[in-house]
Design a protein around this motif. Structure first.
Motif, mmCIF file in Angstrom:
data_model
loop_
_atom_site.group_PDB
_atom_site.id
_atom_site.type_symbol
_atom_site.label_atom_id
_atom_site.label_comp_id
_atom_site.label_asym_id
_atom_site.label_seq_id
_atom_site.Cartn_x
_atom_site.Cartn_y
_atom_site.Cartn_z
ATOM 1 N N THR A 72 0.836 -1.198 0.000
ATOM 2 C CA THR A 72 0.000 0.000 0.000
ATOM 3 C C THR A 72 0.873 1.251 0.000
ATOM 4 O OG1 THR A 72 -1.784 -1.179 1.107
ATOM 5 C CG2 THR A 72 -1.800 1.219 1.303
ATOM 6 N N ASP A 180 1.328 -3.939 -10.097
ATOM 7 C CA ASP A 180 1.123 -4.435 -8.737
ATOM 8 C C ASP A 180 1.234 -5.966 -8.811
ATOM 9 O OD1 ASP A 180 0.071 -5.501 -6.438
ATOM 10 O OD2 ASP A 180 -1.816 -4.379 -6.508
ATOM 11 N N GLN A 183 0.155 -10.337 -5.766
ATOM 12 C CA GLN A 183 -0.359 -11.723 -5.766
ATOM 13 C C GLN A 183 0.373 -12.600 -6.762
ATOM 14 O OE1 GLN A 183 -2.340 -12.836 -3.521
ATOM 15 N NE2 GLN A 183 -3.332 -11.018 -2.690
ATOM 16 N N SER A 203 4.700 -7.284 -1.923
ATOM 17 C CA SER A 203 4.358 -7.318 -0.497
ATOM 18 C C SER A 203 4.864 -8.626 0.103
ATOM 19 C CB SER A 203 2.842 -7.226 -0.324
ATOM 20 O OG SER A 203 2.507 -7.336 1.039
ATOM 21 N N LYS A 206 2.400 -11.825 1.401
ATOM 22 C CA LYS A 206 1.681 -12.705 0.470
ATOM 23 C C LYS A 206 2.567 -13.864 0.019
ATOM 24 C CE LYS A 206 -1.550 -9.505 0.431
ATOM 25 N NZ LYS A 206 -2.875 -9.593 0.949
ATOM 26 N N CYS A 329 -8.579 -8.212 2.485
ATOM 27 C CA CYS A 329 -7.534 -7.222 2.771
ATOM 28 C C CYS A 329 -8.127 -5.999 3.431
ATOM 29 C CB CYS A 329 -6.845 -6.782 1.499
ATOM 30 S SG CYS A 329 -6.624 -8.120 0.377
#
Ligand code: PLP
Length: 386
Positions: A72, A180, A183, A203, A206, A329
């Motif tokens: 984020t 991004d 995932q 991130s 994950k 999330c």
């Protein structure tokens, strides 16, 4: 997490892997990595080792990795009109995002709402590339460059965007592409050296690392966004503040394991397929979203007519199965999935997401089957009574 429970919510947060835990514990006593004494230099080495491991996961250069407090923050940093190249300023005048993006991208970061255009997706969740091409063709470069941000793989459906094609479109429009890959990393190969994206967002939690740490990864030494957090000049001035050393060390260890685990995704896909087979057997009218599109091997997102997702989620939880109703999330937020809405499904009763990883196996599948069977039986009972 209790061994007796089946944890099927990796896209919300993958369980911390043992290597990450050990790396974090080892880093807890580290000194300030900016200190020049031996202790400081030892702490610096921990960070630089982690930087190398995170870079390797996506075949980038370690010097292009900037650690942040998570994806984020990485998105909020990158999605800004104000960039710098050397001592010069560069302006991005408009941001193009995708309707199915995670809220941290969809929100537009530091752009004003009027400077953000949302590109739709089709029934399978794939971005409308014609719409993107047209929007970029209409972009007025007099005010600044176009910035495009899109997810590589969707956190709810697992649908994988055609990033290669998107990169070509953005390049042809002489724009800048932020992907991004939260995932996607560790689940599909990503090669930044081959021009996958101009900037990547990752991130740690994950991929089996700790929460509260992530990264921006640049493709080259070109321009960087003006920092979101100013201060002591850490991370080459791109993100100030004494580094979260245990977090970064854990992220590095998780990245190393995620890279090694890429070769074993076939087993994860088999497990996911078994779960989908159970869904189809016990609820033949279930709809699996994005099933016709390329998807991550670890994710399935489905709705069963007449079944309210939040109620089913609670029933699964009581049966010892942790899964998600939509995306988890946004902590406990109940509401229709904006991803399904973007795919043209309207305000349905919601969907259930099962997301798994390398440690998912027969035990979890054995727990899932009777839990779904009980839920499906209750639904059948209600239908008969009605
Ligand atoms: N992007 C995607 C696709 C995500 O799934 C998430 C979290 O679920 C984020 C970004 C935000 O990541 P973080 O929790 O590190 O801020």
């Amino acid at each position: 997490m209790a061994a007796t429970r089946a944890y099927l919510d990796y896209n919300a947060s993958a369980p911390l892997i043992a290597e990450a835990r050990s790396a974090m514990v080892a880093a807890l006593d580290a000194a300030n990595p900016s200190s020049v004494h031996s202790e400081g230099r030892a702490a610096r080495r921990l960070i630089e080792d982690a930087r190398r491991d995170v870079a390797r996961l996506v075949n980038a250069k370690p010097e292009h990795v900037v650690f942040t407090s998570g994806a984020t923050e990485a998105a909020s940093t990158l999605l800004t009109p104000d960039w710098q190249m050397g001592r010069g300023d560069v302006r991005m005048s408009h941001l193009y995002v995708c309707e199915a993006d995670h809220p941290c991208v969809l929100g537009g970061g530091r752009f004003a709402a009027a400077q953000v255009t949302r590109i739709g997706v089709d029934r399978n969740g794939i971005a409308d590339l014609d719409a993107l091409t047209k929007a970029l063709a209409a972009h007025d470069r007099a005010d600044g460059l176009p910035l495009v941000a899109i997810h590589a793989a969707n956190n709810e459906t697992g649908v994988i965007q055609p990033i290669g094609r998107i990169a070509e479109i953005v390049k042809a429009a002489r724009g800048v592409l932020v992907v991004d890959a939260v995932q996607a990393a560790g689940r599909i190969p990503i090669d930044m050296s081959a021009g996958y994206a101009d900037y990547l967002i990752l991130s740690s939690h994950k991929i089996g690392g700790p929460k509260g740490v992530g990264a921006i990864i640049a493709h080259a030494d070109l321009m960087m966004p003006k920092p979101l957090i100013n201060g002591g000049g850490q991370e080459k001035g791109h993100r100030a503040g004494t580094e979260n050393l245990p977090g970064i060390a854990g992220f590095g260890a998780a990245a190393r394991a995620a890279l090694a685990g890429l070769d074993a995704m076939e087993a994860v896909a088999q497990c996911r397929d078994e779960i989908e087979a159970i869904v189809r057997e016990l609820a033949p009218d279930a709809e699996i979203f994005g099933a016709a599109a390329p998807r991550l091997a670890n994710t399935t997102f489905f709705a069963i007519p007449g079944l309210k997702a939040e109620t089913a989620q609670i029933a699964f939880d009581l049966a010892g199965v942790a899964l998600s109703a939509g995306s988890a999330c946004s902590s406990g937020k109940v509401g229709p999935s904006h991803v399904l809405k973007a795919m043209g499904y309207g305000d349905s009763l919601g969907a259930l997401r099962v997301s798994i990883g390398h440690t998912t196996g027969a035990g979890e599948i054995e727990a899932f089957r009777p839990a779904l069977a009980a839920i499906a039986a209750r639904r059948a009972g209600k239908e008969q009574a009605a």
